[in-house]
Design a protein around this motif. Structure first.
Motif, PDB file in Angstrom:
ATOM      1  N   ASN A 183       0.473  -1.182  -0.131  1.00  0.00           N
ATOM      2  CA  ASN A 183       0.106  -0.205   0.021  1.00  0.00           C
ATOM      3  C   ASN A 183       1.101   0.949   0.250  1.00  0.00           C
ATOM      4  O   ASN A 183       1.503   1.752   1.270  1.00  0.00           O
ATOM      5  CB  ASN A 183      -1.004   0.126   1.313  1.00  0.00           C
ATOM      6  CG  ASN A 183      -1.705   1.667   1.314  1.00  0.00           C
ATOM      7  OD1 ASN A 183      -2.314   1.833   0.197  1.00  0.00           O
ATOM      8  ND2 ASN A 183      -1.151   2.060   2.030  1.00  0.00           N
ATOM      9  N   ILE A 188      -1.756  -0.901  -3.948  1.00  0.00           N
ATOM     10  CA  ILE A 188      -2.977   0.157  -4.121  1.00  0.00           C
ATOM     11  C   ILE A 188      -2.562   1.573  -3.896  1.00  0.00           C
ATOM     12  O   ILE A 188      -1.535   1.870  -3.030  1.00  0.00           O
ATOM     13  CB  ILE A 188      -3.877  -0.043  -3.112  1.00  0.00           C
ATOM     14  CG1 ILE A 188      -4.233  -1.566  -2.851  1.00  0.00           C
ATOM     15  CG2 ILE A 188      -4.768   1.087  -2.712  1.00  0.00           C
ATOM     16  CD1 ILE A 188      -5.633  -1.334  -1.400  1.00  0.00           C
ATOM     17  N   GLN A 226      -9.580   2.641  -6.801  1.00  0.00           N
ATOM     18  CA  GLN A 226      -9.842   2.453  -4.634  1.00  0.00           C
ATOM     19  C   GLN A 226     -11.451   2.336  -5.118  1.00  0.00           C
ATOM     20  O   GLN A 226     -11.612   1.553  -3.713  1.00  0.00           O
ATOM     21  CB  GLN A 226      -8.521   2.873  -4.301  1.00  0.00           C
ATOM     22  CG  GLN A 226      -8.592   2.871  -2.471  1.00  0.00           C
ATOM     23  CD  GLN A 226      -7.972   3.864  -1.963  1.00  0.00           C
ATOM     24  OE1 GLN A 226      -7.195   3.744  -2.139  1.00  0.00           O
ATOM     25  NE2 GLN A 226      -8.994   5.055  -1.406  1.00  0.00           N
ATOM     26  N   ALA A 258      -6.054  -0.161  -7.903  1.00  0.00           N
ATOM     27  CA  ALA A 258      -5.827  -1.558  -6.820  1.00  0.00           C
ATOM     28  C   ALA A 258      -5.596  -2.024  -7.965  1.00  0.00           C
ATOM     29  O   ALA A 258      -6.688  -2.435  -8.730  1.00  0.00           O
ATOM     30  CB  ALA A 258      -6.604  -2.128  -6.122  1.00  0.00           C
TER      31      ALA A 258
END
Length: 357
Positions: free
Chosen positions: A163, A246, A305, A342
C-alpha cells in the motif's frame, strides 16, 4: 497530502549509517561536483533513503497521511480481503507480508479483523528505516523484519500487501529535445539542484506512439519497480499466494511528469533540500501488470480504489461504525477513489480475489 511508503528496493543496498548522517545536500553536491550530474533515479533514491531513515513522516506532525492512518476501515477491509482469499484457496499455511508498512497501522487493523475469520498468519515486514522499524515494533512486536524482498521466506505461500509503496521507488525520466530523446539528469551549483537534459537515448527505448512528442515532453519509467515486481511475481508463481498493490497512478506508458515532493502536508519543489521531503511519482499499473503476466502469474485490475473498497463493503462497515466515520469514508472512496488504484497478482491455482469484479 502525502501518499508514499518507505523506499525499499532490492538494488542498490542501503547504507544506514550514511543515511543517518546530516548534510545530505552537501554530500550529493560533492558527488555531482566530482563525478558530474546524476540521473533523476539516483537523486530520488538518495533523497528518499535519507528521508525515511531519519524520521517518522506520518501524521499531523509529519509530512503526509496514508489511507490506513485515515481510518481503521481501510486496514480492516484489506485484512478481510486476505482472509477471504486464503479461505477460498483452502486455508494453506501462509505468511503475511507488508512492504513499506509505515507505523504498522494497516497490519494491526488487518490482523484484528482477519482473526475473526480464523486468519492469523505470522507477520513479515520489508522495511529499511530504523525510525519506522521502531514504531512498527511497538505495534506488531512479533513481526519479522527484512531489508529486501529477496529475503522473504521461500518455503510457503505469501500474501503480500504493498500500500503506497511503489510510488516512492526511484523513477527514470526521459525528456524530448529538439532532435531526439535524452536522459534527464540532475546538476548542482552552490547546493542548487536542477534537472537538465543529459545524454541522448535511442528511439528504440521510447514507445513508438510517443516518439514524436513535442520538445519538453517527459516519459517516466521505474526500473526498480519492475525489478521488485518481477521478484515478487516469481515468488508467487513458485510458492503460491497473492499480492495486492494500492497506490496512486495510471495505465501507461504515457507522457507527463509526475515526480513531486511533499513537506508539511503541502507540495514542494522535489529538487530542493533533498532528504528533507518525501519524493514520489505516479505508478504505472499497466507495466506492473505486464510484469506479473510475463512471469506467469494471474493479474486482476487495476480498478479504482473507490470501486475496490465499495465492493469489499466499506459502506456497510461505515454504517456500523456510525456517522463519525462518514468523512473518512468519503475521503477514501471519493477524494482518493479515482486517482488511487488497486491491482492484484496471484498464483494461477488461487481463486480470483474479491474487489475486482
Amino acid at each position: 497530502m502525502g501518499m508514499s511508503a518507505p523506499l525499499m528496493t532490492n538494488t542498490p543496498p542501503h547504507d544506514h549509517a550514511a543515511s543517518r548522517e546530516g548534510n545530505l545536500p552537501e554530500r550529493l553536491a560533492r558527488a555531482v561536483t566530482l563525478g558530474g550530474p546524476i540521473p533523476v533515479s539516483q537523486f530520488m533514491a538518495a533523497a528518499n533513503t535519507h528521508y525515511y531513515a531519519t524520521r517518522d513522516p506520518l501524521g499531523a506532525d509529519g509530512d503526509f497521511t496514508t489511507a490506513p492512518e485515515i481510518s481503521q476501515m481501510f486496514g480492516e477491509l484489506i485484512g478481510l480481503w486476505a482472509a477471504d482469499l486464503w479461505d477460498r484457496a483452502g486455508r494453506p499455511d501462509v505468511r503475511w507480508v507488508e512492504l513499506g508498512p509505515g507505523r504498522g497501522t494497516l497490519t494491526v487493523d488487518a490482523m484484528r479483523a482477519a482473526a475473526r475469520a480464523g486468519f492469523a498468519p505470522p507477520v513479515h515486514f520489508v522495511e529499511t528505516s530504523p525510525a519506522l522499524r521502531a514504531r512498527q515494533a511497538e505495534r506488531v512486536p512479533g513481526a519479522t523484519w527484512h531489508d529486501d524482498v529477496e529475503d522473504l521466506p521461500t518455503d510457503r505461500p505469501l500474501l503480500i500487501i504493498a500500500n503506497e509503496f511503489f510510488d516512492a521507488l526511484p523513477i527514470r525520466q526521459l525528456v524530448r529535445g529538439r532532435s531526439g530523446w535524452h536522459e534527464r539528469i540532475v546538476a548542482c551549483q552552490d547546493l542548487l539542484f536542477l534537472p537538465i537534459a543529459g545524454a541522448s537515448v535511442p528511439d528504440s527505448v521510447i514507445p513508438e506512439h510517443l516518439r514524436e512528442a513535442p520538445p519538453g515532453a517527459i516519459i517516466e519509467t521505474s526500473p526498480t519497480s519492475v525489478g521488485i515486481m518481477r521478484v515478487l511475481a516469481a515468488r508467487i508463481v513458485a510458492q503460491g499466494g497473492a499480492l495486492l498493490a494500492i497506490d496512486y497512478g495510471y495505465e501507461g506508458p504515457a507522457l507527463g511528469e509526475t515526480l513531486q515532493a511533499v513537506r508539511g502536508h503541502a507540495f514542494a519543489n522535489p529538487f530542493e533540500e533533498p532528504g528533507d521531503r518525501d519524493l514520489t511519482a505516479h505508478v504505472d499499473f499497466a507495466t506492473l501488470g505486464m510484469v506479473g503476466r510475463a512471469s506467469g502469474a494471474a493479474v486482476s485490475g487495476p480498478v479504482p480504489q473507490g470501486t475496490f473498497l465499495t465492493r469489499l463493503g466499506i459502506d456497510a462497515r461505515a454504517a456500523a461504525l456510525g456517522p463519525r466515520v462518514a468523512p473518512d469514508r468519503d475521503r477514501l472512496v471519493e477524494a482518493m477513489g479515482t486517482l488511487f488504484k488497486a491491482l492484484a497478482m496471484r498464483h494461477r491455482d488461487w481463486p480470483e480475489p474479491a474487489g475486482f469484479a
